[in-house]
Design a protein around this motif. Structure first.
Motif, PDB file in Angstrom:
ATOM      1  N   ASN A  26      68.374  10.737  13.575  1.00 10.19           N
ATOM      2  CA  ASN A  26      67.070  10.403  14.128  1.00 10.19           C
ATOM      3  C   ASN A  26      66.506  11.606  14.888  1.00 10.19           C
ATOM      4  OD1 ASN A  26      65.256   9.122  16.456  1.00 10.19           O
ATOM      5  ND2 ASN A  26      65.377   7.628  14.789  1.00 10.19           N
ATOM      6  N   VAL A  27      65.196  11.697  14.928  1.00  9.92           N
ATOM      7  CA  VAL A  27      64.528  12.832  15.569  1.00  9.92           C
ATOM      8  C   VAL A  27      64.657  12.792  17.092  1.00  9.92           C
ATOM      9  CG1 VAL A  27      62.270  11.705  15.739  1.00  9.92           C
ATOM     10  CG2 VAL A  27      62.385  14.198  15.486  1.00  9.92           C
ATOM     11  N   ASN A  51      60.413  17.253  14.883  1.00  4.98           N
ATOM     12  CA  ASN A  51      61.067  17.135  13.568  1.00  4.98           C
ATOM     13  C   ASN A  51      62.580  17.116  13.735  1.00  4.98           C
ATOM     14  OD1 ASN A  51      60.886  19.933  14.350  1.00  4.98           O
ATOM     15  ND2 ASN A  51      61.543  20.499  12.307  1.00  4.98           N
ATOM     16  N   ASN A  52      63.256  16.581  12.740  1.00  7.88           N
ATOM     17  CA  ASN A  52      64.712  16.443  12.785  1.00  7.88           C
ATOM     18  C   ASN A  52      65.355  17.619  12.062  1.00  7.88           C
ATOM     19  OD1 ASN A  52      67.331  15.584  12.932  1.00  7.88           O
ATOM     20  ND2 ASN A  52      67.009  13.615  11.928  1.00  7.88           N
ATOM     21  N   GLU A  58      66.157  15.982   7.268  1.00  7.98           N
ATOM     22  CA  GLU A  58      64.838  15.659   7.833  1.00  7.98           C
ATOM     23  C   GLU A  58      64.532  14.161   7.765  1.00  7.98           C
ATOM     24  OE1 GLU A  58      61.648  18.744   7.341  1.00  7.98           O
ATOM     25  OE2 GLU A  58      62.939  19.355   5.674  1.00  7.98           O
ATOM     26  N   GLU A  59      65.572  13.356   7.910  1.00  9.61           N
ATOM     27  CA  GLU A  59      65.412  11.899   7.878  1.00  9.61           C
ATOM     28  C   GLU A  59      65.207  11.366   9.302  1.00  9.61           C
ATOM     29  OE1 GLU A  59      65.583   9.795   5.239  1.00  9.61           O
ATOM     30  OE2 GLU A  59      66.644  10.850   3.634  1.00  9.61           O
ATOM     31  N   ASN A  60      64.694  10.157   9.389  1.00  8.39           N
ATOM     32  CA  ASN A  60      64.493   9.516  10.688  1.00  8.39           C
ATOM     33  C   ASN A  60      64.807   8.026  10.536  1.00  8.39           C
ATOM     34  OD1 ASN A  60      63.755   9.687  13.445  1.00  8.39           O
ATOM     35  ND2 ASN A  60      61.725   8.875  12.987  1.00  8.39           N
ATOM     36  N   GLU A  92      65.748   4.199  11.109  1.00  8.66           N
ATOM     37  CA  GLU A  92      65.486   3.178  12.125  1.00  8.66           C
ATOM     38  C   GLU A  92      66.759   2.417  12.467  1.00  8.66           C
ATOM     39  OE1 GLU A  92      62.286   0.582  11.213  1.00  8.66           O
ATOM     40  OE2 GLU A  92      60.825   2.202  10.920  1.00  8.66           O
ATOM     41  N   ASN A  96      67.462  15.968  18.667  1.00  8.60           N
ATOM     42  CA  ASN A  96      67.806  15.175  17.487  1.00  8.60           C
ATOM     43  C   ASN A  96      69.228  14.652  17.675  1.00  8.60           C
ATOM     44  OD1 ASN A  96      66.539  17.918  15.505  1.00  8.60           O
ATOM     45  ND2 ASN A  96      65.359  16.277  16.425  1.00  8.60           N
ATOM     46  N   SER A 136      72.604  12.778  15.499  1.00  9.04           N
ATOM     47  CA  SER A 136      73.170  12.358  14.221  1.00  9.04           C
ATOM     48  C   SER A 136      74.650  12.086  14.386  1.00  9.04           C
ATOM     49  CB  SER A 136      72.977  13.459  13.175  1.00  9.04           C
ATOM     50  OG  SER A 136      71.609  13.765  13.011  1.00  9.04           O
TER      51      SER A 136
END
Length: 258
Positions: A10-11, A17-18, A31-33, A35, A241, A243
């Motif tokens: 997530n960003v 941006n991620n 570059e995913e975000n 939920e 960010n 992850s």
């Protein structure tokens, strides 16, 4: 070997941006975000999980993390035997990108990952992404941060409390940089035997910098640890960010122990 795993990227609440990326077995997420958490159950002989954190303040951090993980994926059958060699191949990919895109010279990322095979977990990192092991209610860090703060800690110059708020806590002394004139200063490699009910956490500093060890242990103790992390993180500032990948060993075969 049977595994269940969950992952999330997530960003955060501040960045635009991620720059993080994930390699989850056969797929790179860039570059995913997300939920919510994504979860799967798999069975097989060899699995790879990696987190890369594009370097903030450097151009094309998201490109660096993606290219690094794409290179690891291309060479994944070689990672278990020689993670250092494969990370050097990833660096060459960044070098080539930088030579073809001079404005991106110096793009880079931190990276940490784990390969599970034959009852063994091979762990590697360059930078300050981490791999933890959670077993018997104990949280054990399997990686070594390549940072100014980690070096100061090892020398006894500062303590853990001072490290948490040190002004140079995010300054790295080793990572993967796209610059033909630079090298990867240090790659840390570790190897542990896998046991049934082992849980491994692979994460960027966006996770471990927000949570203390007790919070991490609490989340990993839950039936759905990924969701437990999201609940804890919802109350945090999330300046970076974030992850993470959580891997649970459901069954070990071929040399592992139950």
């Amino acid at each position: 070997m049977k595994l269940s795993f969950s992952f999330y990227t997530n960003v955060g609440k501040v960045r635009q941006n991620n720059e993080d990326a994930l390699l989850v077995i056969n797929k790179v997420y860039s570059e995913e975000n997300f939920e919510d958490c994504k979860s799967e159950f798999v069975q097989g002989e060899e699995f790879i999980f990696v987190v890369a954190d594009g370097m903030g303040g450097h151009s094309k951090g998201e490109v660096a993390s993606r290219l690094t993980l794409e290179s690891l994926l291309e060479n994944k059958k070689r990672v278990f035997e020689n993670p250092e060699e494969v990370l050097q191949l990833s660096k060459r990919k960044l070098d080539e990108y930088a030579m073809n895109n001079p404005s991106a010279l110096g793009l880079g990322c931190a990276v940490a990952g784990i390969v599970l095979k034959g009852g063994i977990a091979k762990v590697f990192n360059a930078g300050d992404c981490r791999v933890y092991r959670f077993i018997n209610s104990k949280l054990i860090r399997l990686t070594k941060d390549h940072s100014v703060v980690e070096r100061l800690l090892s020398l006894g110059v500062i303590n853990e409390s001072e490290a948490k708020h040190h002004p140079q806590r995010h300054v790295l002394i080793s990572c993967i940089i796209g610059d033909p004139d630079s090298e990867i200063n240090e790659i840390f490699i570790n190897e542990v035997e896998i046991y049934e009910d082992d849980v491994f956490l692979i994460c960027s500093d966006g996770l471990w910098d927000e949570l203390n060890e007790e919070e991490i242990k609490t989340a990993l103790s839950e039936k759905e640890p990924c969701k437990a992390f999201l609940s804890l993180l919802s109350e945090k500032p999330l300046k970076d960010n974030l992850s993470f990948i959580i891997v649970k060993v459901e069954e070990v075969e071929d040399g592992g122990s139950s």
